[in-house]
Design an enzyme around this catalytic site. Structure first.
Site, PDB file in Angstrom:
ATOM      1  CG  PHE A 246      27.919   0.752 -16.027  1.00 45.49           C
ATOM      2  CD1 PHE A 246      28.694  -0.349 -15.686  1.00 45.49           C
ATOM      3  CD2 PHE A 246      26.596   0.549 -16.356  1.00 45.49           C
ATOM      4  CE1 PHE A 246      28.150  -1.626 -15.686  1.00 45.49           C
ATOM      5  CE2 PHE A 246      26.043  -0.736 -16.354  1.00 45.49           C
ATOM      6  CZ  PHE A 246      26.822  -1.811 -16.029  1.00 45.49           C
ATOM      7  CB  ILE A 472      28.035  -0.791  -8.751  1.00 48.12           C
ATOM      8  CG1 ILE A 472      29.553  -1.010  -8.814  1.00 48.12           C
ATOM      9  CG2 ILE A 472      27.737   0.391  -7.856  1.00 48.12           C
ATOM     10  CD1 ILE A 472      30.309   0.169  -9.456  1.00 48.12           C
ATOM     11  N   GLY A 473      27.474  -4.415  -8.751  1.00 47.37           N
ATOM     12  CA  GLY A 473      27.563  -5.576  -9.620  1.00 47.37           C
ATOM     13  C   GLY A 473      28.958  -6.168  -9.660  1.00 47.37           C
ATOM     14  CB  THR A 474      32.150  -4.706  -8.705  1.00 43.83           C
ATOM     15  OG1 THR A 474      31.626  -4.106  -7.507  1.00 43.83           O
ATOM     16  CG2 THR A 474      32.078  -3.691  -9.824  1.00 43.83           C
ATOM     17  CB  THR A 657      34.676 -10.851  -8.321  1.00 41.30           C
ATOM     18  OG1 THR A 657      35.874 -10.827  -7.552  1.00 41.30           O
ATOM     19  CG2 THR A 657      33.572 -11.522  -7.514  1.00 41.30           C
ATOM     20  N   GLY A 727      37.950  -2.925 -12.092  1.00 39.20           N
ATOM     21  CA  GLY A 727      36.587  -2.832 -12.603  1.00 39.20           C
ATOM     22  C   GLY A 727      36.492  -2.131 -13.944  1.00 39.20           C
ATOM     23  CD  GLU A 728      36.208   2.794 -13.653  1.00 42.59           C
ATOM     24  OE1 GLU A 728      35.690   3.737 -14.241  1.00 42.59           O
ATOM     25  OE2 GLU A 728      36.801   2.917 -12.569  1.00 42.59           O
TER      26      GLU A 728
HETATM   27 MO1  MOS Z   1      33.213   4.571 -12.785  1.00 35.63          MO
HETATM   28  S1  MOS Z   1      32.742   5.542 -14.511  1.00 35.63           S
HETATM   29  O1  MOS Z   1      34.473   5.547 -12.245  1.00 35.63           O
HETATM   30  O2  MOS Z   1      31.722   4.649 -11.980  1.00 35.63           O
END
Ligand code: MOS
Length: 762
Positions: A246, A472-474, A657, A727-728
């Site tokens: 994260f 990273i889990g994504t 996903t 992802g964000e």
């Molecule tokens: Mo994300 S906070 O850009 O790893």
């Protein structure tokens, strides 16, 4: 089979393929970096400063060395060979410039010694026996503390040198028929990934291997090499799985080179697993912020001015800058805009990226202010956003590459049943519960970076893709594999994806939601190189079904090369004719707008992400989040029984996903709204809830229904893959939507996060 977890793909969406790494993860077979065995490791334990400001006067190590099994203790005195790597505030490099073990202390939890022993237990015991005498000074902990200093972010940041300003916002706000003028506050937050901060270092001669969870293996490799004054080519970083990051594993923290040095001194692998509470200062955190937001509008809801000033806590030496106004100022047809950001220096460790770093605090402030404006205008909050929707951003008048915000609102409103909302606060009730419905916009800049990949195809259709991207889990293993499978016409099961190792061709930092866009664009390029070679061989042959055909018309399907009329040749056959047993293609992808040396820089550990508000077109993924809260009439307990979010992010590689990322993001948003805050004691600038028992995060019972609606969107400008990345995106807007719903339920406007029961006691 379509189900809630695997939404049926609509236009421009890929199949909900099951994660390639699902099985190894749930069975425990996946080796996270600290699980990778090394021979005969010694164990490290960190000793951290208990004061936040001052000096170490004396370190007494005798009692620590007396613990059986202790091998070595690193302190400032024996680590002076380590070089300091510059803090840049983004794109690799160091997480902080506070890298020395003393004698100056810049924050509580600064590493001041590292004990290495034969066992973890001995190292831990000895670490408690290191005796430190400090000359302590009174620290500045947070907003309101004495002796803070303040800088204009645009003057001290290396990245945010010019913030959005257009027209005369003061005049526009002064003349506006309706205004809001409000202040908001957001807390310190910590990533708290399940996987702790670990580092294992092992040397063979002058070659160093680092096993460490990393969102940027090339960045870590190059930064650690600088710290050690070693050749980067002699350093390898291995990180095949990351158990949550994260943003906390994107830059080099001071621990890595210390463990490398310890391993070198002992000539033996050394392993560190920092404890949960140490993790609160081993890496970065989300900066605490304050906001002053002013909005001006006409009576019909048309915005005429937006002024947003932010204050962000950082460490004494570093200007980590969040500056979400860069993006928020592009969101609506604001009219005149004035933005400022101030970095407030305290005796704290340096903050850094945390999921949707710029957008989370700044969009919370803007989207709450928009709700306050809608209330003043007596207008539906979705309607206010519709009136100010625009295909041209207000600062430089640039067009959006695509924008589906109102489509998202329409879909979310329909799914939610928004039409039944009674606008009067406190008017919707069920039994003892006050019901509130609120909404907010999710916004995230589309980032894209350079990437290099190697793709290998065998005659029977087996494919290997190699690129130093990060899982990273994504779902990186899966979507990267899907792109290769699609381009080469083989089943996903025939594709092996190798990522997370700095021996592979470089990929950008897994940050800014760029991985899918960047790596998939590079995979496309390499696969197209392979297709060209095979197509050429098929059409230039004297024989075969495709002889003499136009090679640009051929597609790859089911292990065959296929012409538009259906004539086909097995790829195996083409290979035979070529007389080769492997075709391998290496490709470098440089996004439009990135410098020509972008891949060369990437090899050197420096990444340039482009996109978002920077180019000729505005590139943003967007969404609409609608939430229901229930506030108990008497106890003021706050629940979030349901959230509906609709999102558009260009081409979606995989609906499973995608949905998972968006859902997880919104659940995190519940945490931002109601639970998460790292509390600091203003007297000593130490965290008081640095553990998972007291740092509250949402669990299943806090998120009974989180619905994701995927809105089809096509965008040919963002990148060859057409991917915006998401992802964000999901956790932007959630906190504001919940805050707005709490107002709608109770009539009480809380202007800080998290919202707690005590804030609603009249
Ligand atoms: Mo994300 S906070 O850009 O790893």
């Amino acid at each position: 089979m379509a189900n809630a977890a695997a939404p049926a793909p609509q236009a421009n969406m890929g199949e909900p393929a099951v994660r390639r790494d699902a099985r190894v993860k749930v069975t425990g077979e996946a080796h996270y970096p600290s699980d990778i065995p090394v021979g005969n490791p010694a164990y490290a334990y960190l000793v951290m400063s208990t004061i936040a400001r001052g000096r170490i006067e004396r370190l007494d190590l005798d009692a620590a060395f007396a613990v059986p099994g202790v091998l070595d203790i690193l302190t400032e005195e024996n680590t002076s060979e380590l070089k300091t790597v510059a803090f840049t505030g983004g794109g690799g490099g160091a997480s902080t410039s506070i890298q020395q073990l003393g004698p100056e202390i810049a924050h509580a939890g600064q590493i001041i010694a590292v004990v290495i022993a034969d066992t973890f237990e001995a190292a831990s015991e000895a670490a408690q026996k290191v005796e430190v005498t400090y000359a302590a000074e009174s620290p500045s902990a947070t907003f309101g503390s004495p002796r803070l200093t303040e800088d204009d972010a645009a003057k001290v940041s290396k990245i945010h040198t010019r913030l959005p300003n257009v027209g005369d916002a003061e005049a526009a706000l002064g003349e506006a028929e309706m205004t809001v003028d409000v202040e908001y506050a957001t807390p310190t937050q910590h990533h708290n990934s399940i996987e702790l901060f670990t580092t294992t270092c092992s040397w063979v001669d002058d070659r160093l291997t680092i096993y460490e969870p990393s969102q940027f293996v090339y960045g870590l490799k190059s930064s650690v090499a600088q710290r050690l004054a070693a050749e980067a080519e002699k350093v390898e970083v291995v990180s095949p799985f990351v158990g949550g990051a994260f943003g906390s594993k994107a830059t080099m923290t001071p621990r890595t080179a210390l463990i490398a040095l310890a391993a070198k001194r002992l000539n033996r692998p050394v392993k560190l697993v920092a404890t949960r509470s140490q993790g609160f200062t081993v890496s970065t955190y989300r900066a605490e912020t304050r906001h002053h937001v002013r909005l001006g509008a006409r009576r019909d809801g048309k915005l005429v001015g937006y002024a947003h000033e932010g204050w962000e806590i950082s460490s004494r030496p570093d200007a980590y800058v969040v500056a979400g106004v860069e993006e928020s100022a592009r969101l609506y047809a604001f009219g005149a805009v004035e933005t400022n950001v101030n970095v407030v220096h305290a005796d704290r460790s340096t903050p850094g990226f945390m999921r949707s770093p710029p957008m989370v605090p700044y969009m919370y402030a803007l989207e709450t202010a928009m709700d306050e404006l809608a209330v003043k205008l007596a207008m539906d909050p979705i309607e206010l956003r519709r009136i100010n929707d625009t295909m041209i951003e207000p600062i430089e008048g640039k067009p959006f590459s695509s924008r589906s915000l109102m489509k998202c609102y329409d879909r979310a409103a329909e799914g939610f049943g928004w039409i039944r909302r009674n606008p009067q606060p406190g008017s919707m009730r069920q039994g003892e519960w006050l019901i509130g419905w609120g909404c907010a916009t999710a916004l995230y800049p589309t980032h894209i970076g350079p990437a290099a990949v190697r793709v290998r195809l065998l005659p029977a259709g087996d494919v290997t893709v190699q690129t130093a991207a990060h899982e990273i889990g994504t779902g990186a293993y899966t979507v990267i594999g899907q792109m290769a499978a699609e381009r080469l016409g083989v089943p996903l099961g025939s594709v092996t994806v190798e990522i997370g190792d700095s021996r592979l061709p470089p990929a950008p930092v897994a940050g800014g939601s760029n991985t899918t866009a960047s790596t998939c664009s590079a995979v496309m390029k390499a696969c197209d190189g392979i297709r060209r070679k095979l197509s050429h061989a098929a059409v230039t042959a004297n024989e075969g079904a495709l002889a003499g055909r136009d090679p640009t018309q051929l597609t790859f399907r089911n292990g065959q090369i296929v012409a538009p009329d259906g004539a086909a040749e097995l790829v195996e056959e083409t290979f035979r004719r070529l007389g080769t047993s492997v075709i391998e293609e290496y490709a470098e992808f440089i996004p439009h707008g990135a410098p020509p040396e972008a891949v060369k820089d990437l090899y050197a550990g420096k990444v340039t992400l482009v996109g978002g508000p920077e180019g000729e077109k505005m590139m943003f993924a967007m969404g609409a989040e609608l939430v229901e809260v229930r506030v108990h009439k008497l106890t003021r307990e706050i629940r979030v029984p349901r959230i509906v979010g609709a999102f558009a992010a260009g081409h979606l590689m995989n609906t499973r996903t995608a949905r998972s990322q968006l859902m997880g993001g919104m659940i995190w948003g519940i945490g931002s709204a109601l639970h998460e805050a790292t509390e600091i004691d203003p007297r000593n600038a130490r965290y008081v809830n640095d553990n998972l028992a007291d740092y509250i995060i949402p669990v299943n019972a806090d998120a009974p229904s989180v619905e994701v609606i995927l809105v089809p969107e096509e965008d040919h400008d963002v990148n060859p893959a057409g991917v915006k990345g998401l992802g964000e995106l999901g956790n932007v807007g959630t906190a504001a939507a919940i805050s707005n719903a709490v107002y709608h339920a109770t009539g009480i406007r809380v202007r800080k996060l998290p919202i707690r029961i005590e804030d609603l006691l009249a």
